[in-house]
Design a protein around this motif. Sequence first.
Motif, PDB file in Angstrom:
ATOM      1  N   ARG A 178      -4.539   9.490  -7.627  1.00 21.42           N
ATOM      2  CA  ARG A 178      -5.135   9.777  -6.318  1.00 21.42           C
ATOM      3  C   ARG A 178      -5.677   8.507  -5.694  1.00 21.42           C
ATOM      4  O   ARG A 178      -5.488   8.252  -4.503  1.00 21.42           O
ATOM      5  CB  ARG A 178      -6.238  10.806  -6.483  1.00 21.42           C
ATOM      6  CG  ARG A 178      -6.873  11.198  -5.155  1.00 21.42           C
ATOM      7  CD  ARG A 178      -7.978  12.176  -5.400  1.00 21.42           C
ATOM      8  NE  ARG A 178      -8.667  12.470  -4.136  1.00 21.42           N
ATOM      9  CZ  ARG A 178      -9.792  13.170  -4.024  1.00 21.42           C
ATOM     10  NH1 ARG A 178     -10.394  13.596  -5.138  1.00 21.42           N
ATOM     11  NH2 ARG A 178     -10.342  13.395  -2.840  1.00 21.42           N
ATOM     12  N   ILE A 179      -6.359   7.684  -6.538  1.00 25.53           N
ATOM     13  CA  ILE A 179      -6.901   6.429  -6.016  1.00 25.53           C
ATOM     14  C   ILE A 179      -5.778   5.538  -5.527  1.00 25.53           C
ATOM     15  O   ILE A 179      -5.891   4.899  -4.472  1.00 25.53           O
ATOM     16  CB  ILE A 179      -7.727   5.740  -7.102  1.00 25.53           C
ATOM     17  CG1 ILE A 179      -9.037   6.500  -7.364  1.00 25.53           C
ATOM     18  CG2 ILE A 179      -8.033   4.293  -6.754  1.00 25.53           C
ATOM     19  CD1 ILE A 179      -9.805   6.041  -8.572  1.00 25.53           C
ATOM     20  N   HIS A 180      -4.667   5.510  -6.255  1.00 26.20           N
ATOM     21  CA  HIS A 180      -3.550   4.674  -5.828  1.00 26.20           C
ATOM     22  C   HIS A 180      -2.991   5.172  -4.499  1.00 26.20           C
ATOM     23  O   HIS A 180      -2.660   4.399  -3.596  1.00 26.20           O
ATOM     24  CB  HIS A 180      -2.463   4.695  -6.922  1.00 26.20           C
ATOM     25  CG  HIS A 180      -1.290   3.830  -6.590  1.00 26.20           C
ATOM     26  ND1 HIS A 180      -0.173   4.321  -5.927  1.00 26.20           N
ATOM     27  CD2 HIS A 180      -1.058   2.512  -6.779  1.00 26.20           C
ATOM     28  CE1 HIS A 180       0.686   3.366  -5.749  1.00 26.20           C
ATOM     29  NE2 HIS A 180       0.173   2.216  -6.274  1.00 26.20           N
ATOM     30  N   SER A 181      -2.939   6.546  -4.354  1.00 27.06           N
ATOM     31  CA  SER A 181      -2.421   7.120  -3.110  1.00 27.06           C
ATOM     32  C   SER A 181      -3.365   6.812  -1.951  1.00 27.06           C
ATOM     33  O   SER A 181      -2.917   6.427  -0.864  1.00 27.06           O
ATOM     34  CB  SER A 181      -2.257   8.631  -3.285  1.00 27.06           C
ATOM     35  OG  SER A 181      -1.844   9.221  -2.057  1.00 27.06           O
ATOM     36  N   LEU A 182      -4.677   6.930  -2.225  1.00 26.64           N
ATOM     37  CA  LEU A 182      -5.656   6.623  -1.179  1.00 26.64           C
ATOM     38  C   LEU A 182      -5.595   5.155  -0.803  1.00 26.64           C
ATOM     39  O   LEU A 182      -5.712   4.809   0.392  1.00 26.64           O
ATOM     40  CB  LEU A 182      -7.060   7.001  -1.649  1.00 26.64           C
ATOM     41  CG  LEU A 182      -7.357   8.516  -1.759  1.00 26.64           C
ATOM     42  CD1 LEU A 182      -8.708   8.731  -2.419  1.00 26.64           C
ATOM     43  CD2 LEU A 182      -7.310   9.184  -0.382  1.00 26.64           C
ATOM     44  N   GLU A 183      -5.444   4.286  -1.774  1.00 21.79           N
ATOM     45  CA  GLU A 183      -5.372   2.858  -1.477  1.00 21.79           C
ATOM     46  C   GLU A 183      -4.134   2.556  -0.655  1.00 21.79           C
ATOM     47  O   GLU A 183      -4.168   1.752   0.288  1.00 21.79           O
ATOM     48  CB  GLU A 183      -5.355   2.058  -2.778  1.00 21.79           C
ATOM     49  CG  GLU A 183      -6.702   2.033  -3.474  1.00 21.79           C
ATOM     50  CD  GLU A 183      -6.647   1.302  -4.790  1.00 21.79           C
ATOM     51  OE1 GLU A 183      -5.515   1.070  -5.287  1.00 21.79           O
ATOM     52  OE2 GLU A 183      -7.714   0.962  -5.345  1.00 21.79           O
ATOM     53  N   THR A 184      -3.024   3.264  -0.952  1.00 24.91           N
ATOM     54  CA  THR A 184      -1.798   3.051  -0.180  1.00 24.91           C
ATOM     55  C   THR A 184      -1.973   3.535   1.255  1.00 24.91           C
ATOM     56  O   THR A 184      -1.613   2.861   2.230  1.00 24.91           O
ATOM     57  CB  THR A 184      -0.622   3.775  -0.854  1.00 24.91           C
ATOM     58  OG1 THR A 184      -0.501   3.308  -2.196  1.00 24.91           O
ATOM     59  CG2 THR A 184       0.671   3.535  -0.112  1.00 24.91           C
ATOM     60  N   GLY A 185      -2.575   4.770   1.432  1.00 26.47           N
ATOM     61  CA  GLY A 185      -2.824   5.304   2.787  1.00 26.47           C
ATOM     62  C   GLY A 185      -3.791   4.434   3.542  1.00 26.47           C
ATOM     63  O   GLY A 185      -3.634   4.217   4.761  1.00 26.47           O
ATOM     64  N   LYS A 186      -4.807   3.954   2.860  1.00 28.28           N
ATOM     65  CA  LYS A 186      -5.791   3.088   3.495  1.00 28.28           C
ATOM     66  C   LYS A 186      -5.129   1.834   4.016  1.00 28.28           C
ATOM     67  O   LYS A 186      -5.360   1.373   5.152  1.00 28.28           O
ATOM     68  CB  LYS A 186      -6.895   2.740   2.494  1.00 28.28           C
ATOM     69  CG  LYS A 186      -7.920   1.745   3.003  1.00 28.28           C
ATOM     70  CD  LYS A 186      -9.013   1.592   1.935  1.00 28.28           C
ATOM     71  CE  LYS A 186      -9.989   0.491   2.345  1.00 28.28           C
ATOM     72  NZ  LYS A 186      -9.473  -0.827   2.117  1.00 28.28           N
ATOM     73  N   GLY A 187      -4.249   1.280   3.214  1.00 24.40           N
ATOM     74  CA  GLY A 187      -3.576   0.068   3.664  1.00 24.40           C
ATOM     75  C   GLY A 187      -2.686   0.341   4.878  1.00 24.40           C
ATOM     76  O   GLY A 187      -2.612  -0.473   5.816  1.00 24.40           O
ATOM     77  N   GLN A 188      -2.020   1.502   4.862  1.00 25.88           N
ATOM     78  CA  GLN A 188      -1.155   1.830   5.992  1.00 25.88           C
ATOM     79  C   GLN A 188      -1.991   2.037   7.247  1.00 25.88           C
ATOM     80  O   GLN A 188      -1.595   1.602   8.341  1.00 25.88           O
ATOM     81  CB  GLN A 188      -0.336   3.092   5.649  1.00 25.88           C
ATOM     82  CG  GLN A 188       0.686   3.444   6.706  1.00 25.88           C
ATOM     83  CD  GLN A 188       1.747   2.386   6.896  1.00 25.88           C
ATOM     84  OE1 GLN A 188       2.221   1.798   5.920  1.00 25.88           O
ATOM     85  NE2 GLN A 188       2.098   2.089   8.163  1.00 25.88           N
ATOM     86  N   LEU A 189      -3.142   2.754   7.138  1.00 22.39           N
ATOM     87  CA  LEU A 189      -4.011   2.982   8.304  1.00 22.39           C
ATOM     88  C   LEU A 189      -4.520   1.656   8.844  1.00 22.39           C
ATOM     89  O   LEU A 189      -4.586   1.460  10.066  1.00 22.39           O
ATOM     90  CB  LEU A 189      -5.180   3.888   7.898  1.00 22.39           C
ATOM     91  CG  LEU A 189      -4.817   5.374   7.633  1.00 22.39           C
ATOM     92  CD1 LEU A 189      -6.019   6.105   7.056  1.00 22.39           C
ATOM     93  CD2 LEU A 189      -4.357   6.065   8.923  1.00 22.39           C
ATOM     94  N   GLU A 190      -4.918   0.751   7.923  1.00 25.98           N
ATOM     95  CA  GLU A 190      -5.406  -0.549   8.385  1.00 25.98           C
ATOM     96  C   GLU A 190      -4.308  -1.298   9.116  1.00 25.98           C
ATOM     97  O   GLU A 190      -4.540  -1.951  10.145  1.00 25.98           O
ATOM     98  CB  GLU A 190      -5.913  -1.363   7.196  1.00 25.98           C
ATOM     99  CG  GLU A 190      -7.200  -0.821   6.619  1.00 25.98           C
ATOM    100  CD  GLU A 190      -7.635  -1.577   5.366  1.00 25.98           C
ATOM    101  OE1 GLU A 190      -6.779  -2.338   4.833  1.00 25.98           O
ATOM    102  OE2 GLU A 190      -8.785  -1.423   4.934  1.00 25.98           O
ATOM    103  N   LYS A 191      -3.084  -1.166   8.624  1.00 21.00           N
ATOM    104  CA  LYS A 191      -1.957  -1.840   9.288  1.00 21.00           C
ATOM    105  C   LYS A 191      -1.696  -1.218  10.660  1.00 21.00           C
ATOM    106  O   LYS A 191      -1.456  -1.932  11.639  1.00 21.00           O
ATOM    107  CB  LYS A 191      -0.718  -1.733   8.396  1.00 21.00           C
ATOM    108  CG  LYS A 191       0.494  -2.488   8.946  1.00 21.00           C
ATOM    109  CD  LYS A 191       1.643  -2.411   7.952  1.00 21.00           C
ATOM    110  CE  LYS A 191       2.853  -3.153   8.497  1.00 21.00           C
ATOM    111  NZ  LYS A 191       3.349  -2.603   9.761  1.00 21.00           N
ATOM    112  N   ASP A 192      -1.777   0.140  10.706  1.00 24.46           N
ATOM    113  CA  ASP A 192      -1.540   0.818  12.000  1.00 24.46           C
ATOM    114  C   ASP A 192      -2.611   0.428  13.001  1.00 24.46           C
ATOM    115  O   ASP A 192      -2.319   0.191  14.193  1.00 24.46           O
ATOM    116  CB  ASP A 192      -1.528   2.331  11.793  1.00 24.46           C
ATOM    117  CG  ASP A 192      -0.314   2.782  10.980  1.00 24.46           C
ATOM    118  OD1 ASP A 192       0.672   1.991  10.871  1.00 24.46           O
ATOM    119  OD2 ASP A 192      -0.358   3.895  10.405  1.00 24.46           O
ATOM    120  N   ILE A 193      -3.861   0.398  12.590  1.00 22.31           N
ATOM    121  CA  ILE A 193      -4.949   0.023  13.492  1.00 22.31           C
ATOM    122  C   ILE A 193      -4.738  -1.398  13.991  1.00 22.31           C
ATOM    123  O   ILE A 193      -4.952  -1.702  15.176  1.00 22.31           O
ATOM    124  CB  ILE A 193      -6.298   0.170  12.780  1.00 22.31           C
ATOM    125  CG1 ILE A 193      -6.625   1.652  12.546  1.00 22.31           C
ATOM    126  CG2 ILE A 193      -7.423  -0.488  13.566  1.00 22.31           C
ATOM    127  CD1 ILE A 193      -7.833   1.910  11.676  1.00 22.31           C
TER     128      ILE A 193
END
Length: 636
Positions: A178-193
């Motif tokens: 879950r942490i790995h998935s959250l870290e991946t989503g977090k990185g994608q959101l930061e990239k999108d922003i």
Amino acid sequence: SGLTRVSSTLREQETRVNDLRRQKESLETRKWQLDQLEQHISQRTRTLAQWNEQLRQQLFRIKEHEDLLNRQESIESAYTRLIEARKENEELDRKFRQSVTLERQKTQLDAKVREASQSLLTEHALIQSRIGQLETTSNKLPDLKVALRQTEHHLQHLSEEEEALRQKTVNGQELRVRIHSLETGKGQLEKDITDITEKLHLLLTEHGARCPLCETELGIDRVRLIEDKFTTDKEQKAGSLLSAQNGLTDSRKSLKSIEDEIVQLEKRLKQERATLQGKVSLLAQQTVEAEQAAQQLEQEKENLAVIEERLAVKDFAAAEQALLAEIEAELAGLDYDSGHHEQVRLQLSDLGQYEEPKRKLDEARAQIDPERQAAARAEEARKELHHSLETDNRQKQELLHELTLLPGVLENLAGAETEYNALSTQQEQAQQAIGGIRAKLEHCIELESRKKEREKLLSRAGTEEDIYRELAEAFGKKGIQALLIETALPEIENEANRLLSRMTENRMHVKIDTQRETKKGDTLETLDINIADELGTRNYEMFSGGEAFRINFSIRIALSRLLARRAGAPLPTLIVDEGFGTQDSTGIERLRDAINSIQDDFEKIIVITHIDELRDAFPTRIDVTKTPEGSVIELG
């Protein structure tokens, strides 16, 4: 003549002197007989005293023997009791020695029996100790089994806890996913922003913006619309990012908590399992030992019963006990009484005083008759000796009467000898006068003979003097020595000049002179060494050190060869020790050439030098180097 008259009177007087001397000798013989007789009388007197003493002692011994014979019955009775007591004491001594031996054997056997008994007692004590230990160990068996079951139950409970640990591990893995998935989503959101922020920046900063799809220019309304849309998307993305960050933080905290619990639980379970497994192993081993102890306990009790039975019936050291019984029986049958033995010893000590009287009694029986016979013989000898002494005394008186004439004879003899000596002196003086004349005559004859002999010796000495004078001249300086020198010098000169020419390139020449003219014009014997060079002829002492060395070297070699040849001995080795310090480089080179030129004349040439130039000129070297540890030899 007077000599004849003196001789006649001397013969008459000699006859008278001889008669008186014979009378004197006869009387002196009587005196000697008297001395002998007196000695004989003295000897017989001492012998008579000895016989008297011997007779007295024999009579005393006879009386002692008679006294002992009178006590014969009592002495023999006491001696018989002594013999019986001695026999009884010997028998008791034998029994005593036998009893001592048996007692010693009995003591040894007692010690062996006690040792065997002690060995059984020791074994009995050891078995009792083992039984006590085995009972203690076997009594622990029920408690050990209960403890073993409890420990195995605890191990089963640990298995349940280990299952919970595995579940926590699965939960931790799910949280990591879950942490790995959250870290991946977090990185994608930061990239999108970031992309949206860049697009907004481009939209707001660029004039005449165009649509990226249709390439038409965007109006203000369209720009605002797009701006609003990007802003809304950015806000939504920021909200999602915040939500993801919060979820990621919570998940990480949960994972950290689960991981801590897993680590602590794993450590506790590992320690408890190791402890319980060790305890199970120890309890199992102790249980086995307790079961084995229970089995051994019965066997040890049986062994203890056997030993107690052997101790009760004394079933040990059977052979020693049998021998001990035999010895005790033998001691009982020996019937030895130490008190009676001591009484016999005292009786034997009291009766010991009769042993000497019995010995003397036996001697009296054997000696009384011979002593009586000896006493009778002594009495007869004493009487005969007494009679002989009376006869000797009468003869002594007769000799003393005859010796009264001796002083008158001695006086007459002394006067006759005085007159005879005077006449003898006169005769000797006359004979000496005649003898002196005869001696002088004979001396003259002898002197004549000695004169002739001396004349012969004088003639012979003159001849020998001539011979020795000729020999002295031959062996002097002008004789054989000069001849030898004259024959040897040319050979020495030739050999020395041959070597010197090599070393000086024919510049120098040696000349040895044996004669020299004096200022007076005379010829003087000498031995001068003169050397000729381009400057003239000079004496050896006038040359420098290097030149003098070359001259000296050539003369020494020449002289050595001459001596070796005349002695008939080979000259295989030449040794040159130092002496090169005075040579210059040219001189050293020529000296080396000279040594090399004579190398065929010697089997071996040894040159000792400190000069490097000369040292390196020879193919074979022995280098000696002095170091603090000592000299070092190196072959070069």
